[in-house]
Motif scaffolding. Structure first.
Motif, PDB file in Angstrom:
ATOM      1  N   LEU A 190     -13.014  -1.616   6.563  1.00  0.00           N
ATOM      2  CA  LEU A 190     -13.205  -0.224   6.970  1.00  0.00           C
ATOM      3  C   LEU A 190     -13.843  -0.135   8.358  1.00  0.00           C
ATOM      4  O   LEU A 190     -13.462   0.691   9.191  1.00  0.00           O
ATOM      5  CB  LEU A 190     -14.069   0.509   5.931  1.00  0.00           C
ATOM      6  CG  LEU A 190     -14.616   1.874   6.317  1.00  0.00           C
ATOM      7  CD1 LEU A 190     -13.495   2.848   6.649  1.00  0.00           C
ATOM      8  CD2 LEU A 190     -15.501   2.437   5.204  1.00  0.00           C
TER       9      LEU A 190
ATOM     10  N   VAL B 282     -11.340  -0.762  11.055  1.00  0.00           N
ATOM     11  CA  VAL B 282     -10.441   0.377  11.243  1.00  0.00           C
ATOM     12  C   VAL B 282     -11.161   1.502  11.998  1.00  0.00           C
ATOM     13  O   VAL B 282     -10.662   2.020  13.003  1.00  0.00           O
ATOM     14  CB  VAL B 282      -9.926   0.897   9.874  1.00  0.00           C
ATOM     15  CG1 VAL B 282      -9.096   2.159  10.048  1.00  0.00           C
ATOM     16  CG2 VAL B 282      -9.108  -0.188   9.172  1.00  0.00           C
TER      17      VAL B 282
ATOM     18  N   HIS C 182      -9.458   3.586   1.478  1.00  0.00           N
ATOM     19  CA  HIS C 182      -9.376   2.176   1.883  1.00  0.00           C
ATOM     20  C   HIS C 182      -9.475   1.265   0.675  1.00  0.00           C
ATOM     21  O   HIS C 182      -9.048   0.118   0.722  1.00  0.00           O
ATOM     22  CB  HIS C 182     -10.482   1.839   2.877  1.00  0.00           C
ATOM     23  CG  HIS C 182     -10.323   2.552   4.179  1.00  0.00           C
ATOM     24  ND1 HIS C 182      -9.715   1.992   5.265  1.00  0.00           N
ATOM     25  CD2 HIS C 182     -10.658   3.811   4.544  1.00  0.00           C
ATOM     26  CE1 HIS C 182      -9.692   2.860   6.270  1.00  0.00           C
ATOM     27  NE2 HIS C 182     -10.258   3.981   5.851  1.00  0.00           N
ATOM     28  N   ASN C 183     -10.114   1.765  -0.374  1.00  0.00           N
ATOM     29  CA  ASN C 183     -10.234   0.959  -1.580  1.00  0.00           C
ATOM     30  C   ASN C 183     -10.543   1.876  -2.758  1.00  0.00           C
ATOM     31  O   ASN C 183     -11.638   2.416  -2.849  1.00  0.00           O
ATOM     32  CB  ASN C 183     -11.345  -0.085  -1.402  1.00  0.00           C
ATOM     33  CG  ASN C 183     -11.278  -1.154  -2.465  1.00  0.00           C
ATOM     34  OD1 ASN C 183     -10.766  -0.914  -3.560  1.00  0.00           O
ATOM     35  ND2 ASN C 183     -11.777  -2.340  -2.159  1.00  0.00           N
TER      36      ASN C 183
ATOM     37  N   VAL D 142      -3.891   2.859   3.094  1.00  0.00           N
ATOM     38  CA  VAL D 142      -3.698   1.995   4.252  1.00  0.00           C
ATOM     39  C   VAL D 142      -2.468   1.071   4.202  1.00  0.00           C
ATOM     40  O   VAL D 142      -2.356   0.159   5.018  1.00  0.00           O
ATOM     41  CB  VAL D 142      -4.992   1.204   4.543  1.00  0.00           C
ATOM     42  CG1 VAL D 142      -6.046   2.132   5.143  1.00  0.00           C
ATOM     43  CG2 VAL D 142      -5.551   0.550   3.281  1.00  0.00           C
TER      44      VAL D 142
ATOM     45  N   ASN E 295      -2.541  -0.442   8.262  1.00  0.00           N
ATOM     46  CA  ASN E 295      -3.557  -0.728   9.282  1.00  0.00           C
ATOM     47  C   ASN E 295      -3.018  -1.633  10.374  1.00  0.00           C
ATOM     48  O   ASN E 295      -2.071  -2.397  10.168  1.00  0.00           O
ATOM     49  CB  ASN E 295      -4.741  -1.469   8.652  1.00  0.00           C
ATOM     50  CG  ASN E 295      -5.637  -0.566   7.837  1.00  0.00           C
ATOM     51  OD1 ASN E 295      -5.698   0.641   8.081  1.00  0.00           O
ATOM     52  ND2 ASN E 295      -6.336  -1.145   6.884  1.00  0.00           N
TER      53      ASN E 295
ATOM     54  N   GLN F 278     -11.493  -8.917  -6.485  1.00  0.00           N
ATOM     55  CA  GLN F 278     -10.347  -8.288  -5.807  1.00  0.00           C
ATOM     56  C   GLN F 278      -9.498  -9.312  -5.060  1.00  0.00           C
ATOM     57  O   GLN F 278      -8.283  -9.192  -4.955  1.00  0.00           O
ATOM     58  CB  GLN F 278     -10.851  -7.214  -4.825  1.00  0.00           C
ATOM     59  CG  GLN F 278      -9.739  -6.640  -3.948  1.00  0.00           C
ATOM     60  CD  GLN F 278     -10.254  -5.766  -2.810  1.00  0.00           C
ATOM     61  OE1 GLN F 278     -11.372  -5.280  -2.848  1.00  0.00           O
ATOM     62  NE2 GLN F 278      -9.443  -5.563  -1.798  1.00  0.00           N
TER      63      GLN F 278
ATOM     64  N   GLU G 258      -4.743  -5.267  -2.946  1.00  0.00           N
ATOM     65  CA  GLU G 258      -5.138  -5.281  -1.538  1.00  0.00           C
ATOM     66  C   GLU G 258      -4.602  -4.030  -0.848  1.00  0.00           C
ATOM     67  O   GLU G 258      -3.424  -3.962  -0.501  1.00  0.00           O
ATOM     68  CB  GLU G 258      -4.614  -6.542  -0.847  1.00  0.00           C
ATOM     69  CG  GLU G 258      -5.289  -6.842   0.469  1.00  0.00           C
ATOM     70  CD  GLU G 258      -6.793  -7.062   0.287  1.00  0.00           C
ATOM     71  OE1 GLU G 258      -7.561  -6.153   0.669  1.00  0.00           O
ATOM     72  OE2 GLU G 258      -7.186  -8.120  -0.250  1.00  0.00           O
ATOM     73  N   PRO G 259      -5.464  -3.026  -0.666  1.00  0.00           N
ATOM     74  CA  PRO G 259      -4.999  -1.780  -0.037  1.00  0.00           C
ATOM     75  C   PRO G 259      -4.224  -2.039   1.257  1.00  0.00           C
ATOM     76  O   PRO G 259      -3.125  -1.537   1.443  1.00  0.00           O
ATOM     77  CB  PRO G 259      -6.305  -1.028   0.203  1.00  0.00           C
ATOM     78  CG  PRO G 259      -7.199  -1.509  -0.905  1.00  0.00           C
ATOM     79  CD  PRO G 259      -6.864  -2.947  -1.112  1.00  0.00           C
TER      80      PRO G 259
ATOM     81  N   GLY H   4      -5.585  -5.076   3.854  1.00  0.00           N
ATOM     82  CA  GLY H   4      -5.936  -6.439   4.230  1.00  0.00           C
ATOM     83  C   GLY H   4      -5.774  -6.576   5.730  1.00  0.00           C
ATOM     84  O   GLY H   4      -4.738  -6.195   6.295  1.00  0.00           O
ATOM     85  N   LEU H   5      -6.805  -7.060   6.370  1.00  0.00           N
ATOM     86  CA  LEU H   5      -6.744  -7.285   7.819  1.00  0.00           C
ATOM     87  C   LEU H   5      -6.712  -8.776   8.128  1.00  0.00           C
ATOM     88  O   LEU H   5      -6.163  -9.193   9.139  1.00  0.00           O
ATOM     89  CB  LEU H   5      -7.965  -6.645   8.490  1.00  0.00           C
ATOM     90  CG  LEU H   5      -8.110  -5.131   8.267  1.00  0.00           C
ATOM     91  CD1 LEU H   5      -9.416  -4.629   8.864  1.00  0.00           C
ATOM     92  CD2 LEU H   5      -6.929  -4.388   8.860  1.00  0.00           C
TER      93      LEU H   5
HETATM   94  C1  GLC Z   1     -10.659  -2.051   2.225  1.00  0.00           C
HETATM   95  C2  GLC Z   1      -9.555  -2.868   1.586  1.00  0.00           C
HETATM   96  C3  GLC Z   1      -8.730  -3.652   2.581  1.00  0.00           C
HETATM   97  C4  GLC Z   1      -8.415  -2.823   3.805  1.00  0.00           C
HETATM   98  C5  GLC Z   1      -9.687  -2.260   4.401  1.00  0.00           C
HETATM   99  C6  GLC Z   1      -9.455  -1.418   5.643  1.00  0.00           C
HETATM  100  O1  GLC Z   1     -11.839  -2.744   2.347  1.00  0.00           O
HETATM  101  O2  GLC Z   1     -10.056  -3.728   0.589  1.00  0.00           O
HETATM  102  O3  GLC Z   1      -7.530  -4.062   1.964  1.00  0.00           O
HETATM  103  O4  GLC Z   1      -7.749  -3.601   4.769  1.00  0.00           O
HETATM  104  O5  GLC Z   1     -10.325  -1.447   3.459  1.00  0.00           O
HETATM  105  O6  GLC Z   1      -8.558  -0.351   5.406  1.00  0.00           O
END
Ligand code: GLC
Ligand code: ADP
Length: 481
Positions: A20, A23, A165-166, A216, A249, A308, A381-382, A384-385
């Motif tokens: 987060l 982002v 985000h989650n 995301v 993302n 997770q 995994e919403p 994942g970066l």
């Molecule tokens: C959350 C999610 C992850 C995502 C991140 C930023 O922490 O677990 O998958 O990339 O938010 O959006």
């Protein structure tokens, strides 16, 4: 000019516990400044580094009612990379050693933050067309906006977006406590508003009252409408499906660039990685006390150590995996059982497994740059970066096909010579091990093929460019232009 306010509980470079922050810190820079004035507001945590705190400029303070309390609200401000950041100060709420603690304290902390975000707007004279809220910590902003900020002209017409985000974290506690914490009237605590399964739920409030909902990645936007991924809110998300969309993302391409990264041993790019990338591996092997062998396949993990991220699968096959010709570098903190598991295996397989149980930006960059492959077998995994960072650094991701991992990693097809990584479908430890072993086979026996996988991964564009345009479109649509 369209005014957008990002409300978030964390943002790089000021404070980060997970993606987060990446982002909220990177995305605002990527909007077209001719049309959008994007500002960011977050808490002024005492645990932020002195370096940043000393650069914040004090603006003013006032007192705000929250339930039966009257709370101090300080406002600080700072320009960073062309973006204005506002910081809400209150040492009662934001003095802990880290941003988050536990419920119900965190619920009170973020009820304060959410109401303060609205209260400061007339004071700083910033009139947003849209308040873009991130995760449960800001879920009450649309609710407060609906409840007590619609009377005057200033707030009328402000639109809200709730970005998930989650979905796992929702900000939940019993109704009577939350009523007294937030000062919201009973009207809001019914099953069609904040209440979920007899408790009060901040994220649900945000989802019900926001004008638009995003998450995301496209796949996660679909997944959360099912009971497996829906965390109890799948019914509501189905009901709001017309207002829900996924926008994948990106990552900060200036910050994560193997060609210019000064935190890594040897810079390289898509042309030079064949010769140069390995120098990072050799340096890391030395630094971490691993067997110094440039040919050994090094697999990396940089992660919060939680369920997770699929660590129970890894635990299940660790001994088997360690029989193979690989090295494993882990960087992460989190649940004690996983921290201890990696410490144990680092002891058992000395020279082969390195457990780095701490948080370090420089070490994360070194790991992305040094490893040959990156393992991320998430349960969900919403977005994942980490896999995007790996692709950028020519490190081949091995992932489970879920959420953003499915949307960003194309599975390698040996017959057509396509794909940017390796993936498996079922949440099954031996299915994962099979895929890791397939990757090992390509790495050792078909090095040219492996390098082509790297070529394709490094050629992908996961900068914010595409996704920022999609957010802009959504902003325009919501504002009605
Ligand atoms: C959350 C999610 C992850 C995502 C991140 C930023 O922490 O677990 O998958 O990339 O938010 O959006
Ligand atoms: P999540 O937000 O669910 O934790 P993401 O993949 O979206 O997962 O983002 C994780 C971010 O946190 C990445 O920038 C990753 O490099 C970073 N990270 C995770 N653990 C550590 C650590 N121990 N040290 C440094 N960076 C870390």
């Amino acid at each position: 000019m369209k005014n957008i306010l990002f409300a978030t509980s964390e943002a790089v470079p000021f404070i980060k516990t997970g993606g987060l922050a990446d982002v909220a810190g990177a995305l605002p820079k990527c909007f077209d400044k001719r049309y959008f004035d994007i500002r960011v507001i977050l808490p002024k945590y005492m645990c932020m580094s002195e370096e940043w705190k000393s650069k914040m400029e004090y603006i003013t303070n006032f007192y705000m009612d929250l339930g039966f309390r009257s709370c101090y609200v300080g406002i600080f401000r700072m320009e960073h990379n062309g973006i204005t950041f506002y910081f809400i100060d209150n040492e009662h709420y934001f003095s802990g050693p880290k941003p988050y603690d536990q419920a119900p304290w965190d619920l009170e902390k973020f009820a304060f933050f959410s109401k303060a975000v609205l209260s400061v707007l007339p004071v700083i004279d910033f009139h947003p067309h849209i308040i873009h809220c991130h995760d449960w910590q800001t879920g009450l902003i649309p609710v407060y906006l609906h409840d007590s900020f619609q009377g005057g002209d200033f707030f009328r017409g402000i639109k809200t977006i709730m970005t998930i985000h989650n979905l796992k974290f929702q900000g939940v506690w019993d109704v009577s406590t939350v009523k007294s914490i937030t000062g919201l009237p009973s009207y809001y605590f019914t099953a069609d508003k904040l209440e979920a399964y007899k408790d009060a739920n901040y994220l649900k409030g945000g989802i019900v009252y926001a004008d638009a909902i995003t998450t995301v990645s496209n796949t996660y936007a679909e997944e959360i409408k099912t009971s497996f991924y829906g965390e109890g809110l799948d019914g509501l998300l189905c009901a709001r499906t017309n207002s829900l969309r996924g926008i994948v993302n990106g990552i900060d391409y200036d910050e994560y660039n193997p060609e210019t990264d000064c935190q890594i041993e040897k810079n390289y790019n898509a042309k030079t990685f064949r010769k140069e990338k390995v120098k990072n591996k050799i340096a890391l092997q030395k630094e971490l006390g691993l067997e110094e062998d440039p040919r050994k396949m090094m697999i990396g993990i940089v992660s919060r150590l939680t369920d997770q991220k699929g660590f129970d699968l890894i635990a299940y096959i660790m001994d088997e995996l360690c029989q193979d010709a690989i090295q494993l570098v882990v960087l992460g903190t989190g649940e004690e059982r996983y921290e201890n598991m990696f410490r144990h295996f680092a002891w058992k397989y000395r020279g082969k497994v390195s457990a780095n149980i701490y948080y370090s930006e420089p070490m994360s960059h070194k790991t992305y740059a040094s490893c040959d492959a990156f393992l991320m077998p998430s349960l969900f995994e919403p977005c994942g970066l980490s896999q995007l960072m790996s692709l950028r650094y020519g490190t081949v991701p091995i992932v489970r096909e879920t959420g953003g991992l499915k949307d960003t990693v194309q599975p390698y097809n040996e017959y057509e010579s396509t794909g940017t990584g390796f993936s498996f479908t079922n949440y099954n430890a031996h299915e994962m091990l099979g895929v890791i072993r397939n990757a090992e086979r390509i790495y050792y026996d078909k090095k040219r093929e492996w390098n082509k996988i790297v070529d394709r991964g490094m050629a992908m564009d996961f900068s914010w460019n595409n996704s920022a345009r999609q957010y802009e479109e959504m902003y325009n649509w919501l504002i009605g232009e």
